[in-house]
Design an enzyme around this catalytic site. Structure first.
Site, PDB file in Angstrom:
ATOM      1  N   ASP A   1      -6.265  -6.734 -12.215  1.00 22.96           N
ATOM      2  CA  ASP A   1      -5.643  -5.755 -11.424  1.00 22.96           C
ATOM      3  C   ASP A   1      -6.492  -5.855 -10.346  1.00 22.96           C
ATOM      4  OD1 ASP A   1      -5.162  -2.187 -11.077  1.00 22.96           O
ATOM      5  OD2 ASP A   1      -7.676  -2.750 -11.088  1.00 22.96           O
TER       6      ASP A   1
ATOM      7  N   TYR B   1     -10.539  -8.022  -4.086  1.00 24.56           N
ATOM      8  CA  TYR B   1     -12.037  -6.986  -3.862  1.00 24.56           C
ATOM      9  C   TYR B   1     -12.996  -7.749  -4.666  1.00 24.56           C
ATOM     10  CZ  TYR B   1      -7.841  -4.867  -2.885  1.00 24.56           C
ATOM     11  OH  TYR B   1      -6.441  -4.269  -2.357  1.00 24.56           O
TER      12      TYR B   1
ATOM     13  N   GLU C   1      -2.385  -8.651  -8.998  1.00 22.58           N
ATOM     14  CA  GLU C   1      -1.697  -7.205  -8.421  1.00 22.58           C
ATOM     15  C   GLU C   1      -2.754  -7.572  -6.693  1.00 22.58           C
ATOM     16  OE1 GLU C   1      -2.119  -2.943  -7.490  1.00 22.58           O
ATOM     17  OE2 GLU C   1      -3.793  -3.908  -8.424  1.00 22.58           O
TER      18      GLU C   1
HETATM   19  C1  GLC Z   1      -4.451  -0.831  -8.959  1.00 24.69           C
HETATM   20  C2  GLC Z   1      -3.985  -0.313  -9.633  1.00 24.69           C
HETATM   21  C3  GLC Z   1      -4.483   1.581  -9.727  1.00 24.69           C
HETATM   22  C4  GLC Z   1      -5.258   1.931  -9.316  1.00 24.69           C
HETATM   23  C5  GLC Z   1      -6.343   0.456  -8.651  1.00 24.69           C
HETATM   24  C6  GLC Z   1      -8.119   1.044  -8.997  1.00 24.69           C
HETATM   25  O1  GLC Z   1      -4.397  -0.830  -7.606  1.00 24.69           O
HETATM   26  O2  GLC Z   1      -2.519  -0.400  -9.587  1.00 24.69           O
HETATM   27  O3  GLC Z   1      -3.651   2.384 -10.191  1.00 24.69           O
HETATM   28  O4  GLC Z   1      -5.912   3.172  -8.921  1.00 24.69           O
HETATM   29  O5  GLC Z   1      -5.883  -0.824  -8.889  1.00 24.69           O
HETATM   30  O6  GLC Z   1      -8.539   0.668 -10.087  1.00 24.69           O
END
Ligand code: GLC
Length: 542
Positions: A201, A205, A243
């Protein structure tokens, strides 16, 4: 081809445990319910699962705010239930990847509670603290609708802490070697239980530096390499999916640098929606031309929707305004830089367009990921908090709470409106109807699985004169299974279209549409002419 590259042939399903099935009648989806309903996923034909967060969490951000990385939230069951679910998936030949939230924790996590308690607490440095909120000015805010700053003042010690998401999700400090080591231990914990990998996730960052935008820093890449090296060494065959909401050129280092096996292709997704609305292939072709083909061990992950808003981060300002105008006519539909709607409502519940986008999802280069509920055309509710309107319980049948739960009160109400409500849209009805969306998707998946070319083949765009036609070829020498060439032709227009293709490279052979079995006229001419109905598509295989 090594079976270690299983993810290249996979069809993924993003599963929201909380809203999938409640096995113990307490109103929450749980592992017992998942096990009971698991054969549904076999029937659908998916081969891998991305399980959304199931860790203890105050649920400010649907579980992406974790308060204990080493456990299961009691609402979902126990660690033993998790192990059973994992074994049941594996018994059915389905791989399981889980969310790994690396960037931040919940503010209720004991580490943060300690960290904030005093400036000299040993955990102080596990998070990013500052006596000013003026540092890292170059970093954008992601949750623009709710967070005025990436810094929040903590009255306890009078200092600010750093957070890229909700202020209830303080960022971990990756400059601290203890944090780096701890995250590797968390990974080991789940890998030892036998999972097949992680969807990682919010990857870009992890580090903060002055004068930078705080994304994709070299330090972040260096740490991801450590994660990967540990997995390769200690748990060979397991994978990581990134992601990282980035342009292809910024994603490539995450793939090619010995880091991730797969990365979501974020910029492709909104352009699929542009193409069917503009009746024109231009935007699709532009982004695909910026998308490098990946070697044998790497893969794009492609998707139409997920549990977040349909993100418009990877488009121009002009395109964003256009997408909002076309797809978010009600201001409630907008959220941050995106659109909080599900697939079926986005496409006006028009089966032709839904089928067309699925047909592209299953034939473009990459591994497809379906979002739970979209396989039966579930609707959404834009009036709910944050993104909860696209995270409602899976609609199983017409019984109480759509068969999701026997409890009186459930964690998130089922959709009940006239068009998408569970009385009309549910798994039981979809199963029975040979022409349902569910059965169409099942069929597309099963055809895809008979042809390795879709997950592994090369890709080439064709440029026929008619721009409403999006046509491309896939080819794969010596597949272990299926066709060696597939010509995909899709009509993006809402009217019948004629297209003239140069098929002289093929030789004089009769192709068949892999989806319908229909035989088409022999290829081999440079004026091969086809007529496709509105939003029609074919997968011509030879
Ligand atoms: C990712 C997830 C999202 C969440 C964010 C912070 O983008 O897909 O649902 O809010 O991370 O963890």
């Amino acid at each position: 081809m090594s079976s270690n590259h299983w993810y290249k042939d996979a069809v993924f399903y993003e599963l929201n445990l909380r809203a999938f099935a409640d096995g113990n009648g307490d109103g929450h989806g749980d592992f017992i319910g998942l096990i009971e309903r698991m054969d549904y996923l076999v029937e659908l034909g998916v081969t891998a699962i991305w399980l959304m967060p199931f860790y203890p969490s105050p649920l400010k951000d649907n579980g992406y705010d974790i308060s204990d990385f080493y456990n299961i939230d009691p609402a979902y069951g126990t660690l033993d239930d998790f192990k059973r679910a994992l074994a049941e998936f594996h018994k059915r030949g389905i791989r399981v990847t889980v969310d790994l939230v690396v960037n931040h924790t919940s503010d209720q996590h004991p580490w943060f509670i300690e960290s904030r308690s005093s400036k000299d607490n040993p955990k102080r440095d596990w998070y990013v603290w500052s006596d000013t909120d003026q540092k890292y000015q170059g970093t954008r805010i992601i949750f623009v609708d709710t967070e005025p700053s990436n810094w929040t003042l903590d009255p306890l010690t009078g200092e600010y802490f750093w957070h890229r998401f909700y202020k209830e999700q303080p960022d971990l400090n990756y400059d601290n070697p203890e944090v780096q080591a701890e995250m590797l231990n968390i990974m080991r914990f789940w890998l030892k239980l036998g999972i097949d990998g992680f969807r990682v996730d919010a990857v870009p960052y992890l580090f903060e530096r002055e004068g930078q935008n705080g994304e994709n820093l070299p330090e972040t890449h260096a740490y991801i390499k450590q994660m990967r090296a540990m997995m390769d060494r200690e748990f060979p065959g397991t994978i990581m999916l990134a992601e990282a909401n980035q342009w292809p050129k910024d994603l490539m280092p995450y793939l090619q640098g010995g880091e991730f096996h797969m990365g979501f292709h974020f910029p492709l997704m909104p352009r699929l929606f542009m193409a069917v609305r503009q009746h024109n292939r231009r935007e699709l072709i532009n982004i695909l031309n910026e998308t490098p083909m990946l070697p044998e061990d790497l893969q794009w992950c492609i998707f139409l929707r997920n549990h977040d808003e349909l993100t418009l981060e990877m488009v121009t300002e002009e395109q964003r305004q256009w997408m909002w105008k076309e797809y978010a006519p009600d201001p409630r539909m907008k959220l941050n830089l995106g659109i909080r709607r599900r697939l079926a409502p986005l496409l006006d519940n028009d089966r032709r367009r839904i089928d067309l986008l699925n047909a592209l999802l299953f034939s473009l280069p990459g591994t497809p990921i379906l979002y739970y509920g979209d396989e039966i055309g579930m609707g959404d509710d834009i009036w709910r908090y944050d993104r909860n309107g696209v995270r409602t319980p899976l609609q199983w049948d017409t019984s109480k709470h759509a068969g999701f739960s026997t409890a009186d009160k459930i964690v998130e109400e089922v959709i009940t409106d006239e068009v998408y409500g569970f009385h009309r849209v549910n798994v039981a009805a979809a199963r029975q109807d040979a022409g349902s969306l569910f059965n169409a998707i099942r069929h597309q998946i099963s055809v895809r699985k008979q042809h390795q070319i879709f997950g592994r083949g090369d890709f080439q765009i064709l440029y026929p004169a008619n721009e409403a036609i999006f046509a491309f070829e896939r080819f794969l020498e010596k597949p272990e299974l299926g066709a060696t060439r597939v010509l995909v032709v899709a009509n993006l227009a809402d009217s019948e279209q004629e297209v003239v293709l140069d098929t002289s490279a093929y030789g004089n052979v009769a192709p068949i549409d892999l989806l319908t079995g229909q035989v088409y006229p022999n290829l081999g001419s440079d004026t091969y002419t086809l007529r496709l109905p509105a939003y029609g598509y074919i997968w011509l295989g030879v």
